[in-house]
Design a protein around this motif. Structure first.
Motif, PDB file in Angstrom:
ATOM      1  N   ASP A 187      35.193  80.445  17.928  1.00 23.28           N
ATOM      2  CA  ASP A 187      35.676  79.659  16.546  1.00 23.28           C
ATOM      3  C   ASP A 187      37.059  79.917  16.165  1.00 23.28           C
ATOM      4  OD1 ASP A 187      33.165  79.186  16.244  1.00 23.28           O
ATOM      5  OD2 ASP A 187      32.631  80.677  14.763  1.00 23.28           O
ATOM      6  N   PHE A 188      37.693  81.030  16.864  1.00 26.09           N
ATOM      7  CA  PHE A 188      39.030  81.433  16.291  1.00 26.09           C
ATOM      8  C   PHE A 188      40.324  81.324  17.812  1.00 26.09           C
ATOM      9  CE2 PHE A 188      36.824  83.416  12.797  1.00 26.09           C
ATOM     10  CZ  PHE A 188      37.505  83.118  11.730  1.00 26.09           C
ATOM     11  N   ALA A 189      39.744  80.809  18.583  1.00 26.49           N
ATOM     12  CA  ALA A 189      40.597  80.539  19.525  1.00 26.49           C
ATOM     13  C   ALA A 189      41.945  79.837  19.666  1.00 26.49           C
ATOM     14  CB  ALA A 189      39.826  79.802  20.780  1.00 26.49           C
ATOM     15  N   GLY A 190      42.903  80.499  19.855  1.00 28.53           N
ATOM     16  CA  GLY A 190      44.219  79.845  19.650  1.00 28.53           C
ATOM     17  C   GLY A 190      44.919  80.446  18.223  1.00 28.53           C
ATOM     18  N   ASP A 191      44.180  81.132  17.723  1.00 26.59           N
ATOM     19  CA  ASP A 191      44.781  81.510  16.209  1.00 26.59           C
ATOM     20  C   ASP A 191      45.951  82.491  16.772  1.00 26.59           C
ATOM     21  OD1 ASP A 191      43.796  82.112  12.927  1.00 26.59           O
ATOM     22  OD2 ASP A 191      45.357  83.415  14.097  1.00 26.59           O
ATOM     23  N   PRO A 192      47.237  82.336  16.025  1.00 25.26           N
ATOM     24  CA  PRO A 192      48.298  82.972  16.506  1.00 25.26           C
ATOM     25  C   PRO A 192      48.248  84.574  16.147  1.00 25.26           C
ATOM     26  CG  PRO A 192      48.999  81.680  14.804  1.00 25.26           C
ATOM     27  CD  PRO A 192      47.563  81.193  15.060  1.00 25.26           C
ATOM     28  N   LEU A 193      47.620  85.087  15.243  1.00 26.98           N
ATOM     29  CA  LEU A 193      47.297  86.177  14.888  1.00 26.98           C
ATOM     30  C   LEU A 193      46.130  87.081  15.118  1.00 26.98           C
ATOM     31  CD1 LEU A 193      48.903  86.090  11.132  1.00 26.98           C
ATOM     32  CD2 LEU A 193      50.190  86.615  13.479  1.00 26.98           C
ATOM     33  N   LEU A 194      45.150  86.273  15.498  1.00 26.73           N
ATOM     34  CA  LEU A 194      44.088  87.090  16.042  1.00 26.73           C
ATOM     35  C   LEU A 194      43.651  86.982  17.526  1.00 26.73           C
ATOM     36  CD1 LEU A 194      41.783  85.161  13.041  1.00 26.73           C
ATOM     37  CD2 LEU A 194      42.957  87.510  12.950  1.00 26.73           C
ATOM     38  N   SER A 195      43.158  88.218  18.115  1.00 24.46           N
ATOM     39  CA  SER A 195      42.750  88.320  19.283  1.00 24.46           C
ATOM     40  C   SER A 195      41.424  89.119  19.128  1.00 24.46           C
ATOM     41  CB  SER A 195      43.584  88.890  20.197  1.00 24.46           C
ATOM     42  OG  SER A 195      44.249  89.976  19.751  1.00 24.46           O
ATOM     43  N   PHE A 196      40.786  89.472  20.397  1.00 27.46           N
ATOM     44  CA  PHE A 196      39.495  89.992  20.434  1.00 27.46           C
ATOM     45  C   PHE A 196      39.186  91.156  21.354  1.00 27.46           C
ATOM     46  CE2 PHE A 196      38.800  86.071  18.244  1.00 27.46           C
ATOM     47  CZ  PHE A 196      37.602  86.465  17.488  1.00 27.46           C
ATOM     48  N   CYS A 197      38.530  92.166  21.154  1.00 28.25           N
ATOM     49  CA  CYS A 197      38.074  92.899  22.324  1.00 28.25           C
ATOM     50  C   CYS A 197      36.580  93.149  22.125  1.00 28.25           C
ATOM     51  CB  CYS A 197      38.843  94.259  22.122  1.00 28.25           C
ATOM     52  SG  CYS A 197      38.604  95.319  20.865  1.00 28.25           S
ATOM     53  N   LEU A 198      36.074  93.746  23.140  1.00 25.71           N
ATOM     54  CA  LEU A 198      34.662  93.990  23.214  1.00 25.71           C
ATOM     55  C   LEU A 198      34.630  95.592  22.641  1.00 25.71           C
ATOM     56  CD1 LEU A 198      34.277  92.742  26.762  1.00 25.71           C
ATOM     57  CD2 LEU A 198      32.809  92.099  24.696  1.00 25.71           C
ATOM     58  N   ALA A 199      33.591  95.397  21.780  1.00 24.62           N
ATOM     59  CA  ALA A 199      33.520  97.085  21.187  1.00 24.62           C
ATOM     60  C   ALA A 199      32.046  97.673  20.914  1.00 24.62           C
ATOM     61  CB  ALA A 199      33.985  96.841  19.630  1.00 24.62           C
ATOM     62  N   PRO A 200      31.682  98.179  22.370  1.00 22.15           N
ATOM     63  CA  PRO A 200      30.220  98.808  22.063  1.00 22.15           C
ATOM     64  C   PRO A 200      30.702 100.027  21.389  1.00 22.15           C
ATOM     65  CG  PRO A 200      31.587  99.027  24.304  1.00 22.15           C
ATOM     66  CD  PRO A 200      32.229  98.200  23.649  1.00 22.15           C
ATOM     67  N   HIS A 201      29.818 100.381  20.395  1.00 22.31           N
ATOM     68  CA  HIS A 201      29.998 101.295  19.508  1.00 22.31           C
ATOM     69  C   HIS A 201      30.187 102.436  20.190  1.00 22.31           C
ATOM     70  CE1 HIS A 201      28.490 104.496  16.502  1.00 22.31           C
ATOM     71  NE2 HIS A 201      29.424 104.091  15.663  1.00 22.31           N
ATOM     72  N   ALA A 202      29.317 103.160  20.818  1.00 23.43           N
ATOM     73  CA  ALA A 202      29.340 104.568  21.294  1.00 23.43           C
ATOM     74  C   ALA A 202      28.318 104.775  22.389  1.00 23.43           C
ATOM     75  CB  ALA A 202      29.321 105.546  20.578  1.00 23.43           C
ATOM     76  N   PRO A 203      28.427 105.645  23.239  1.00 24.14           N
ATOM     77  CA  PRO A 203      27.472 106.134  24.540  1.00 24.14           C
ATOM     78  C   PRO A 203      26.252 106.470  23.861  1.00 24.14           C
ATOM     79  CG  PRO A 203      29.524 107.157  24.919  1.00 24.14           C
ATOM     80  CD  PRO A 203      29.695 106.529  23.545  1.00 24.14           C
TER      81      PRO A 203
END
Ligand SMILES: [Zn+2]
Length: 447
Positions: A187-203
């Motif tokens: 949905d936010f692809a190409g937004d100049p201020l937003l990017s993403f990372c994968l965020a598995p909470h914890a082991p």
């Protein structure tokens, strides 16, 4: 015609020319400039020049004189749960697992819908901009609501595609969390201020199968992986009982240890684990205040630094800090590194500033765009007053930023060249709205 006359013959139009007392560009390392100006054009840093040369070279649409102030890159908050601002002070003085299971998770299961996330993140963004933070790396439910809040106030954000095994109002299971996060990324692809990372909470909240899937996604999509790890001794003891190995060894076997990994906390690391993280090019998000407040311990930052591991600082959420204040993190990090290693040379002032800016940017894969004042990077900046009577005298601006000044001294914050905070007030949201939001949720949480 001499060189300066040639320059003055063809001045270049710029949007903004800032004349601070000092500039700390972070790159080159360890440098404090005085008598220089910084030019901004189209949201980017066009360059830094001595004042006289700048006046001849550039024709600004707007100029800003900042006597007594230091200009530096905006701070990068490498780990937070922004929406948890609404739980600031809601549960204190408990160890991590009791804090989570008795207080935080029950409150989140009752309240943490998209409205909570949007409102809490608005409050957090305003607080962060007030304190010179221009980018935050988030891990929370409903990242689409986090994105909406960040966009509203004009802040740069890295949104965590969160994964956890238990159901919430956001998602049913780990696969559902990942699918929803990836759809929001689209949905936010190409937004100049937003990017993403994968965020598995914890082991302790994510299964092997999910971690393996995340390792594959990180490689396919070239995304960082942002995970809490080795936060407490309890976490390590439980992993030994359940899996027969410490969490970092488990993550290594599942393919997560590599240059895409941002290990959050890393409070309890043995020498072999520090060697492994260094050898594999992993990054560390050091959250000293949260580690202290939850009684988790003190990360061996001096050893992490001497092994050449890239690190930045995170506030963690306001429920475990209870401020989103990178000046506090810088000071705690520097003092703890020295105290714990009995070495006052550990984490010196310029190195601390570099970690709070470029270190965080590098961990997020954004160091080509932010984290220092190199020409061509985004004009993510903050200016800090060092001329107030309370913090006089000032011999070294870098030392003052780490050991003396606070977020209260931040006078201006810009993201991509846009002024998003000045004179203590965010530009895009009124203080009365922030107070209303906080008051509304205080009522919900106490009724
Ligand atoms: Zn956290």
């Amino acid at each position: 015609m001499n060189a300066l006359a040639a320059l003055s013959a063809n001045p270049v139009d710029v949007d903004l020319l800032i004349h601070p007392e000092w500039i700390i560009p972070i790159e080159p390392a360890g440098v404090t400039l005085s008598g220089h100006s910084l030019a901004v054009k189209d949201g980017l840093i066009l360059g830094l020049l001595p004042n006289k040369e700048a006046a001849q070279r550039w024709r600004p649409g707007q100029t800003l004189d900042l006597p007594g102030q230091v200009l530096m890159p905006g701070l990068v908050n490498l780990h937070t749960h922004a929406a948890m601002s609404l739980l600031r002070g809601y549960a204190d003085d408990l160890p991590l697992m009791r804090w989570l299971s008795e207080r935080i998770w029950p409150a989140e299961s009752r309240h943490a819908g998209p409205d909570f996330v949007r409102d809490g993140t608005l409050l957090a963004c305003a607080e962060m901009l007030r304190g010179g933070i221009t980018t935050f790396n988030d891990m929370y439910f409903f990242p689409g609501a986090v994105a909406a809040a960040a966009k509203r106030v004009g802040m740069r954000a890295v949104l965590g595609i969160i994964a956890i095994e238990f159901p919430t109002s956001y998602a049913a299971d780990a696969d559902d969390y990942l699918a929803k996060g990836l759809a929001i990324r689209d949905d936010f692809a190409g937004d100049p201020l937003l990017s993403f990372c994968l965020a598995p909470h914890a082991p302790y909240t994510v299964a092997d199968k999910t971690f393996s899937k995340i390792a594959t996604l990180a490689a396919q999509l070239e995304l960082p992986i942002h995970v809490h790890v080795h936060e407490t001794r309890h976490e390590i003891e439980d992993s030994l009982k359940q899996h027969g190995v410490r969490p970092i060894e488990r993550l290594r076997r599942l393919g997560l240890i590599g240059p895409q990994l941002i290990a959050v906390h890393g409070v309890h690391l043995d020498p072999g684990e520090i060697d492994l993280l260094a050898h594999e090019g992993c990054h560390l998000a050091h959250c000293p205040t949260s580690n202290l407040k939850l009684g988790s311990g003190i990360s061996p930052l001096s050893a992490i630094q001497s092994h050449g591991i890239n690190f930045g600082f995170g506030t963690d959420g306001a429920a475990s800090n209870n401020r989103l204040d990178m000046f506090q993190e810088m000071r705690h990090a520097a003092l703890l590194a020295k105290g714990a290693s009995q070495n006052p040379e550990a984490l010196a002032a310029h190195a601390t500033l570099a970690a709070a800016t470029l270190g965080g940017a590098r961990a997020l894969g954004l160091d080509g765009r932010i984290g220092s004042l190199l020409p061509g990077k985004a004009a993510d900046l903050c200016a800090v007053r060092l001329d107030e009577w309370l913090i006089q005298p000032c011999f070294d601006p870098a030392s003052h930023l780490v050991y003396v000044a606070g977020r209260e001294q931040v006078s201006h914050t810009w993201v991509a060249g846009k002024l998003v905070m000045s004179n203590g007030v965010p530009a895009q949201i009124g203080i009365s709205e922030l107070l209303d939001v906080a008051g509304l949720w205080h009522t919900h949480l106490t009724s």
